[in-house]
Design a protein around this motif. Structure first.
Motif, PDB file in Angstrom:
ATOM      1  N   GLY A 217       0.822  -1.178   0.007  1.00 34.50           N
ATOM      2  CA  GLY A 217       0.006   0.264   0.493  1.00 34.50           C
ATOM      3  C   GLY A 217       0.869   1.134   0.128  1.00 34.50           C
ATOM      4  O   GLY A 217       2.285   0.860   0.504  1.00 34.50           O
ATOM      5  N   THR A 218       0.068   2.423  -0.788  1.00 33.25           N
ATOM      6  CA  THR A 218       0.889   3.862  -0.473  1.00 33.25           C
ATOM      7  C   THR A 218       0.228   4.626   0.651  1.00 33.25           C
ATOM      8  O   THR A 218      -1.034   4.694  -0.001  1.00 33.25           O
ATOM      9  CB  THR A 218       1.853   4.318  -1.704  1.00 33.25           C
ATOM     10  N   ALA A 219       0.549   6.044   0.967  1.00 30.40           N
ATOM     11  CA  ALA A 219      -0.040   6.529   1.674  1.00 30.40           C
ATOM     12  C   ALA A 219       1.025   7.815   0.948  1.00 30.40           C
ATOM     13  O   ALA A 219       1.848   8.105   0.927  1.00 30.40           O
ATOM     14  CB  ALA A 219      -0.070   7.217   3.001  1.00 30.40           C
ATOM     15  N   THR A 220      -0.034   8.675   0.243  1.00 29.80           N
ATOM     16  CA  THR A 220       1.028   9.964  -0.643  1.00 29.80           C
ATOM     17  C   THR A 220       0.187  11.604   0.036  1.00 29.80           C
ATOM     18  O   THR A 220      -1.291  11.807   0.294  1.00 29.80           O
ATOM     19  CB  THR A 220       0.341  10.004  -2.152  1.00 29.80           C
ATOM     20  N   ASP A 221       1.141  12.441   0.776  1.00 30.43           N
ATOM     21  CA  ASP A 221       0.861  13.788   1.120  1.00 30.43           C
ATOM     22  C   ASP A 221       0.774  14.398   0.301  1.00 30.43           C
ATOM     23  O   ASP A 221       2.334  14.833  -0.875  1.00 30.43           O
ATOM     24  CB  ASP A 221       2.019  13.525   2.344  1.00 30.43           C
ATOM     25  N   ALA A 255       5.130  17.719   6.244  1.00 25.45           N
ATOM     26  CA  ALA A 255       4.844  17.573   7.578  1.00 25.45           C
ATOM     27  C   ALA A 255       4.011  16.121   7.877  1.00 25.45           C
ATOM     28  O   ALA A 255       4.059  15.341   9.237  1.00 25.45           O
ATOM     29  CB  ALA A 255       3.915  18.449   8.309  1.00 25.45           C
ATOM     30  N   PHE A 256       3.345  16.256   7.361  1.00 26.07           N
ATOM     31  CA  PHE A 256       1.880  14.907   7.058  1.00 26.07           C
ATOM     32  C   PHE A 256       3.032  12.866   7.117  1.00 26.07           C
ATOM     33  O   PHE A 256       3.203  12.679   7.370  1.00 26.07           O
ATOM     34  CB  PHE A 256       1.094  14.435   6.284  1.00 26.07           C
ATOM     35  N   ILE A 257       3.324  13.353   6.076  1.00 27.37           N
ATOM     36  CA  ILE A 257       4.041  12.108   5.444  1.00 27.37           C
ATOM     37  C   ILE A 257       5.561  11.487   6.612  1.00 27.37           C
ATOM     38  O   ILE A 257       5.756  10.595   6.748  1.00 27.37           O
ATOM     39  CB  ILE A 257       4.933  12.370   4.057  1.00 27.37           C
TER      40      ILE A 257
END
Ligand code: PLP
Length: 421
Positions: A217-221, A255-257
């Protein structure tokens, strides 16, 4: 160099050929990395230098995948995770804590619904479900405890589509980030950032890898959210678990990533295996070619099913009268994906017969594979549910979910025909 197109980014972004000349990004199976000296180690841990510390936090093969998907989604930073679910769970962990709330679309993959309705609730995070078709419903559920709005770009399997711009306007008005799970569209068909998403989730297990060989999976900021907006104390106060870093002040661009990696991934530990990142990169190179074929086959299959007397309904945005047709046409210029559901006039028995007799179409629970996959939830995944619960979850006895693969469409149709149609 001019700005590259998405097809070119999918093939090669994030990897420079080194002195070996090897054309493929290498697979680094190493958990540890030698520090240059004590100062270098200290700077790495303080996030003052770029480099590798330990594979739970980062890995050179994972970096190539992260940079490539980040380029496809147009982000400010991307983190690879063990699965799509891990990306969702850790994203929520970075934003919310016990006592907080999330407003989510009600049109969700069943596993996400389960995580939101039960597991997050056990941790003290309350998820309120809004009607996917009504941005006002999202707005009405927002309170001063809300930490995010969540929706799928196109829902699995109902093909429901949120009005991204309207929901993003609600999110902006109330200063909460808008998270979009882009798994069933992929950045080739739709880029949520262009329509107001602040964070984009992908299950790379599906279309991005395409071969059903590697979970991920990935999360992108997207780098678009102002964490100083007033709702996010954990971004604006010194973090006692990280040398007193103030994420929003010290890293205003991403900041989030950084928080997701250095704090949440560090503690939750659901990192992606570099081997899976390597396999996913192999698949990602052909994303655009596969997606075009997925769409071509889907259009032909929908046309065939429309004219089949054994079919009672089809939930796909191109169908006349589908309530999401206009929204789909507004946002999805290339096509509407290749996962959808349809109903058989013969009900439960006809559905069971279809999946039992199919030979080419795989009876399995996955989607986004190069193979065509069919499921009959009423006799399998949802068989324990009461009749009332089945109606509530939209899983009627006659429902067949299909993820259309890239085989020859005539063979897919011939297989469905010999099985029951
Ligand atoms: N999001 C969507 C839309 C999905 O369909 C799935 C899985 O089917 C997930 C997230 C979870 O992904 P994974 O199975 O990689 O954890």
């Amino acid at each position: 160099m001019t700005k590259q197109h998405i097809e070119t980014l999918a093939v090669s972004h994030g990897f420079e050929i080194d002195k070996t000349g090897a054309s493929n990004p290498p697979l680094y199976l190493s958990n540890a990395y030698k520090f240059q000296d004590a100062k270098h180690a200290e700077e790495l841990f303080a996030l003052k230098a770029e480099g590798y510390i330990y594979t739970r936090l980062n890995n050179p093969t994972n970096t190539v995948l992260e940079e490539r998907i980040n380029a496809l989604e147009g982000g400010a930073g991307t983190l690879a995770t063990a699965s799509g679910h891990a990306a969702e769970f850790m994203t929520i962990c970075a934003l919310a804590e016990a006592g907080d709330e999330i407003v989510s679309s009600n049109a969700l993959y069943g596993g996400t619904h389960n995580m939101f309705a039960h597991t997050l609730r056990r941790l003290g995070i309350k998820v309120k479900f809004a009607n996917v078709a009504d941005p006002l419903d999202f707005e009405n559920l927002i309170t001063d405890k809300t930490k995010a709005i969540f929706a799928e770009s196109i829902s699995n399997p109902g093909c429901e589509i949120p009005d991204f711009e309207a929901i993003s306007a609600v999110a902006k008005k109330h200063k909460v980030p808008f998270i979009v799970d882009n798994t069933c569209m992929t950045p080739y068909l739709f880029r949520p950032k262009d329509f107001g998403a602040d964070i984009v989730i992908n299950s790379t297990t599906k279309f991005l890898s395409g071969q059903a060989a590697a979970m991920g999976g990935t999360a992108t900021d997207c780098g678009t959210f102002d964490w100083n907006s007033g709702r996010f104390e954990s971004f604006c106060q010194p973090d006692p678990s990280y040398h007193g870093i103030i994420w929003a002040k010290d890293f205003p661009q991403n900041a989030f990533i950084l928080k997701l990696r250095a704090q949440v991934l560090r503690d939750v530990g659901a990192c992606q295996s570099p081997f899976n990142a390597y396999l996913t990169l192999q698949g990602l190179q052909t994303l655009h070619v596969r997606m075009d074929r997925h769409l071509e086959n889907t259009a032909k299959l929908v046309e065939y099913l429309k004219n089949n007397p054994k079919i009672s309904w089809i939930k796909y945005p191109s169908i006349e009268g589908n309530p999401f047709r206009k929204t789909a046409e507004k946002y999805f210029k290339k096509g509407f994906g290749s996962v959808f559901s349809f109903g058989l006039k013969g009900g439960f028995e006809a559905g069971k017969k279809l999946i039992e007799n199919a030979k080419l179409c795989l009876h399995a629970t996955n989607l986004g594979d190069v193979r065509t996959i069919i499921t009959h939830p009423a006799s399998t995944t949802h068989s324990q549910l009461s009749a009332e619960e089945k109606i509530k979850t939209g899983v009627t006895d006659d429902l067949i979910r299909i993820s259309v693969g890239i085989e020859n469409i005539d063979d897919i149709i011939a297989d469905l025909e010999q099985a029951a149609l």
